[in-house]
Design a protein around this motif. Structure first.
Motif, PDB file in Angstrom:
ATOM      1  N   PRO A 134      76.033  68.841  47.890  1.00 27.16           N
ATOM      2  CA  PRO A 134      76.984  68.003  47.157  1.00 27.16           C
ATOM      3  C   PRO A 134      76.990  68.343  45.671  1.00 27.16           C
ATOM      4  CG  PRO A 134      75.660  66.664  48.637  1.00 27.16           C
ATOM      5  CD  PRO A 134      75.048  68.026  48.625  1.00 27.16           C
ATOM      6  N   ARG A 135      78.115  68.103  45.043  1.00 28.52           N
ATOM      7  CA  ARG A 135      78.320  68.516  43.657  1.00 28.52           C
ATOM      8  C   ARG A 135      77.315  67.881  42.692  1.00 28.52           C
ATOM      9  NH1 ARG A 135      84.114  67.203  41.591  1.00 28.52           N
ATOM     10  NH2 ARG A 135      83.282  65.093  41.861  1.00 28.52           N
ATOM     11  N   LEU A 136      76.884  66.668  42.960  1.00 25.62           N
ATOM     12  CA  LEU A 136      76.039  65.949  42.013  1.00 25.62           C
ATOM     13  C   LEU A 136      74.540  66.193  42.216  1.00 25.62           C
ATOM     14  CD1 LEU A 136      77.918  62.527  41.834  1.00 25.62           C
ATOM     15  CD2 LEU A 136      78.127  64.517  40.340  1.00 25.62           C
ATOM     16  N   ARG A 137      74.173  67.031  43.179  1.00 34.02           N
ATOM     17  CA  ARG A 137      72.752  67.307  43.377  1.00 34.02           C
ATOM     18  C   ARG A 137      72.188  68.091  42.197  1.00 34.02           C
ATOM     19  NH1 ARG A 137      70.402  67.630  48.253  1.00 34.02           N
ATOM     20  NH2 ARG A 137      68.545  67.877  46.981  1.00 34.02           N
ATOM     21  N   ARG A 138      70.966  67.738  41.763  1.00 31.90           N
ATOM     22  CA  ARG A 138      70.322  68.416  40.636  1.00 31.90           C
ATOM     23  C   ARG A 138      69.501  69.589  41.169  1.00 31.90           C
ATOM     24  NH1 ARG A 138      68.004  63.439  36.896  1.00 31.90           N
ATOM     25  NH2 ARG A 138      70.023  62.400  36.526  1.00 31.90           N
ATOM     26  N   LEU A 139      70.159  70.679  41.348  1.00 34.50           N
ATOM     27  CA  LEU A 139      69.518  71.884  41.862  1.00 34.50           C
ATOM     28  C   LEU A 139      70.036  73.077  41.075  1.00 34.50           C
ATOM     29  CD1 LEU A 139      69.798  71.281  45.706  1.00 34.50           C
ATOM     30  CD2 LEU A 139      67.662  71.421  44.440  1.00 34.50           C
TER      31      LEU A 139
END
Length: 348
Positions: A134-139
């Motif tokens: 997903p776009r908001l994942r902090r990776l």
């Protein structure tokens, strides 16, 4: 077998042993491995290897394709309420070795290799494994993992026990990284010929990815659409033959005597005034315009008493018997209709 035993690469199958060969550091600590012991085992020449941030390979040899895929998903599935590196969602007590790769799936060329594409490079030759999150994942992209973000995750398919993006989405993610038109054309053509997906689904994903501004992609899509239409026409011929429909005239244009051109048709039964039109539109930005043209032609023909049956390649592929029944019903109903207007039938 011990943790020090190197493993030779082997084909990707189900993942039985790999789950015990690759683990997140948080899970190792939960098993009683201290930070000091973990650092000692992962030092150069040690028994283990730090494969990715927070992910440990429990043997000193190079990772197999299975291990790289598993590690990539474990890395992408790390989570915690505070947004700090944690552990993947854990399996139930009844399935202690089944990992849950939450909100992460393999995509791009690695996914196509898992689907068995002959035109995709083998997993062993890929420097990077694309993982969709997903776009908001902090990776961040790191090591052998390239993180790709999307506003809405598609529903993954299970391939060799792994969550893999649908073929059309995996193709779009792969094409985004390719600059050679021949490579793009081979992938798209194989997707259609091998029955992995319909051309419309591929073009839809390429459009959403804004890839149709690239000339080499547009050229490949034109070849794909032509390939898809040829295959659909072949299935239509087989449907008529195998389900005992009367022979139509194929690939014709209709015209009013001394009047305007009415449009082309894939099959037409003049005595019954029944037509079949294959809907092989490729969804692009001008899709609404194309559909309006289809609708206007159909309405005009039906005002003249001609029944038009629209069939999609997908329906021909998955339910030819049902489509044959629709055409047969239209042919039989012709006796109950008013006679159609006289039209000229010309070869297309």
């Amino acid at each position: 077998m011990t943790h020090n035993t190197p493993l030779s690469p082997r084909p990707v199958r189900r993942l039985p042993e790999v789950r015990r060969r690759v683990m997140p550091t948080a899970q190792l600590r939960a098993h009683g491995i201290s930070t000091a012991e973990l650092n000692e085992r992962c030092r150069p020449g040690g028994a283990w290897r730090q494969l990715l941030p927070g992910i440990v390979l429990l043997h000193p040899g190079p990772p197999t394709s299975e291990e790289r895929l598993h590690a990539a998903l474990l890395y992408a599935a790390r989570e915690s309420a505070a947004g700090m590196p944690g552990v993947p969602s854990q399996p139930s007590a009844d399935e202690p070795h089944r990992p849950v790769y939450k909100e992460a799936m393999i995509t791009g060329l690695a996914a196509l290799a898992l689907y068995g594409f002959a035109s995709a490079p083998p997993l062993t030759s890929l420097d990077r494994i694309d993982v969709l999150v997903p776009r908001l994942r902090r990776l961040r992209t790191t090591g052998c993992v390239r993180i790709l973000r999307t506003p809405a995750l598609p529903t993954p398919r299970q391939v060799t026990g792994l969550p893999v993006a649908p073929v059309a989405r995996a193709l779009a993610d792969a094409v985004a990284e390719l600059t050679e038109g021949s490579a793009v054309r081979r992938l798209l053509t194989e997707a259609v010929r091998a029955g992995h997906c319909e051309p419309a689904a591929v073009v839809r994903e390429l459009t959403q990815a804004k890839l149709l501004s690239r000339p080499h992609v547009v050229d490949a899509v034109d070849s794909l659409v032509a390939e898809g239409r040829a295959m659909a026409e072949d299935r239509l011929y087989r449907m008529v033959r195998e389900y005992g429909l009367p022979d139509p005239v194929w690939n014709v244009d209709l015209r009013l005597p001394g009047g305007p051109h009415l449009g082309g048709l894939d099959a037409y039964w003049p005595d019954q005034a029944v037509a079949v039109e294959l809907d092989t539109r490729a969804p692009r930005q001008d899709d609404d315009v194309l559909w309006s043209e289809y609708a206007r032609k159909r309405e005009h023909l039906e005002r003249l008493g001609i029944t038009v049956v629209h069939i999609t390649p997908r329906k021909l592929r998955h339910s030819p018997e049902q489509q044959a029944a629709v055409v047969r019903t239209a042919l039989m109903a012709s006796n109950d209709r008013e006679p159609a207007a006289y039209v000229l039938v010309l070869p297309r």
